[in-house]
Scaffold this active site. Structure first.
Site, PDB file in Angstrom:
ATOM      1  N   HIS A 139       0.722  -1.164   0.000  1.00  0.00           N
ATOM      2  CA  HIS A 139      -0.196  -0.093  -0.019  1.00  0.00           C
ATOM      3  C   HIS A 139       1.055   1.155  -0.115  1.00  0.00           C
ATOM      4  CE1 HIS A 139      -3.698   2.521   1.214  1.00  0.00           C
ATOM      5  NE2 HIS A 139      -2.676   3.206   1.718  1.00  0.00           N
ATOM      6  N   GLU A 140       1.960   1.194   0.680  1.00  0.00           N
ATOM      7  CA  GLU A 140       2.885   2.579   0.756  1.00  0.00           C
ATOM      8  C   GLU A 140       3.446   2.668  -0.241  1.00  0.00           C
ATOM      9  OE1 GLU A 140       2.267   4.549   3.146  1.00  0.00           O
ATOM     10  OE2 GLU A 140       1.037   3.514   4.428  1.00  0.00           O
ATOM     11  N   HIS A 143       1.582   4.214  -3.039  1.00  0.00           N
ATOM     12  CA  HIS A 143       1.668   5.672  -3.059  1.00  0.00           C
ATOM     13  C   HIS A 143       2.785   6.371  -3.598  1.00  0.00           C
ATOM     14  CE1 HIS A 143      -1.908   6.329  -0.517  1.00  0.00           C
ATOM     15  NE2 HIS A 143      -1.609   5.800   0.471  1.00  0.00           N
ATOM     16  N   GLU A 214      -6.294   6.746  -1.495  1.00  0.00           N
ATOM     17  CA  GLU A 214      -6.151   5.426  -0.651  1.00  0.00           C
ATOM     18  C   GLU A 214      -6.867   4.364  -1.311  1.00  0.00           C
ATOM     19  OE1 GLU A 214      -4.698   5.205   2.082  1.00  0.00           O
ATOM     20  OE2 GLU A 214      -3.968   7.373   2.027  1.00  0.00           O
TER      21      GLU A 214
END
Length: 304
Positions: A139-140, A143, A214
């Site tokens: 997930h990070e 980004h 997100e």
């Protein structure tokens, strides 16, 4: 994983981000033109471009948060997992890892694909299983890969400019009110309403961009790991850990309206992740998973 559903969500998220970003920046440009004309528009545009082009190094951001560098010798398994996921994301450089001495479960990323870092808190290290770690790191990394940090910075900058410009304009209107009362001059009600509503509309659009990114990071994390359930399980644990902190200090958790959230509601995130799986497999697990589940010999479809 359901590839068609993944692509549908991906393009929807990209279009939503583009539309909201155009609205935030366009509203700022319109405000500058309405208040000061073409010269004001150019002044706002020039200042905005100069500030948008500046940046702060990831190392400096980590120093602000008092995060400490984590070496591969201190966290070999975590670095190995991060290297594999960064390779799947085709990042030119593996992000640096930092340790955040905070008992609350948290993780965040800073920087761009060429220069980035990820911080993980002490509370998070003690909380997650292997597959859940894979989901959080993916997930990070998403980004970073999708340059969400730059998009959010651009949106935040436009939002702040809009608020400053709106406040200055309203102050000018108040100061000039006596002159307007004793002269034939009049105010354009439509312009006044646009100026008054600018801070609220711009802030809501900025928060909406954050929520959309997100969702997009969740979506891409599921693609990188091939396991939406790992991230869904991690989100459940993170939500539970945050609720425990509010309980420990005996404080009522503040209610957040949907439009005022930076992150989407937990259930919506889980539902979108589970929708990526075949219908018979749409159950997320909260029990620890075996480390061998993530890295099987069979290559995922997006690496073939």
């Amino acid at each position: 994983m359901d590839r068609n559903h993944w692509f549908q969500q991906f393009f929807r998220n990209q279009l939503q981000t583009l539309a909201l970003l155009v609205f935030v920046v366009g509203y700022l440009a319109l405000l500058g033109w309405l208040v000061w004309g073409s010269s004001g528009l150019w002044l706002v545009a020039l200042t905005f471009v100069v500030l948008a082009g500046s940046s702060v190094s990831p190392q400096q951001v980590m120093r602000w948060h008092r995060a400490q560098p984590l070496s591969p010798h201190q966290a070999p398994q975590l670095y190995h997992l991060l290297q594999q996921l960064a390779g799947r994301a085709h990042l030119p450089r593996v992000p640096d890892l930092y340790y955040l001495p905070d008992r609350q479960a948290n993780a965040f990323a800073v920087g761009s694909p060429d220069r980035s870092a990820i911080a993980v808190s002490d509370g998070l290290i003690r909380l997650l299983s292997h597959d859940e770690w894979a989901g959080v790191l993916a997930h990070e990394l998403s980004h970073i890969q999708q340059r969400d940090l730059q998009v959010l910075r651009l949106s935040d900058l436009a939002n702040r400019f809009t608020q400053i410009l709106s406040s200055m304009t309203m102050l000018m209107i108040v100061i000039s009110m006596p002159m307007l009362l004793f002269s034939n001059a009049s105010l354009n009600l439509g312009v006044v309403l646009l100026v008054m509503g600018a801070p609220m509309l711009s802030s809501l659009a900025h928060l909406a961009i954050s929520r959309v990114r997100e969702y997009a990071a969740d979506l891409n994390a599921a693609r990188l790991t091939g396991d939406p359930q790992g991230l869904a399980s991690a989100l459940v644990k993170l939500e539970g850990a945050q609720q425990r902190w509010w309980t420990i200090f005996r404080l009522p958790r503040p209610a957040e309206l949907g439009l005022l959230r930076t992150h989407p509601p937990l259930q919506q995130r889980i539902d979108r992740l589970m929708a990526l799986l075949p219908e018979g497999a749409r159950r997320y697990r909260t029990r620890p998973m075996k480390p061998s589940h993530l890295f099987q010999s069979q290559r995922p479809w997006w690496l073939s």
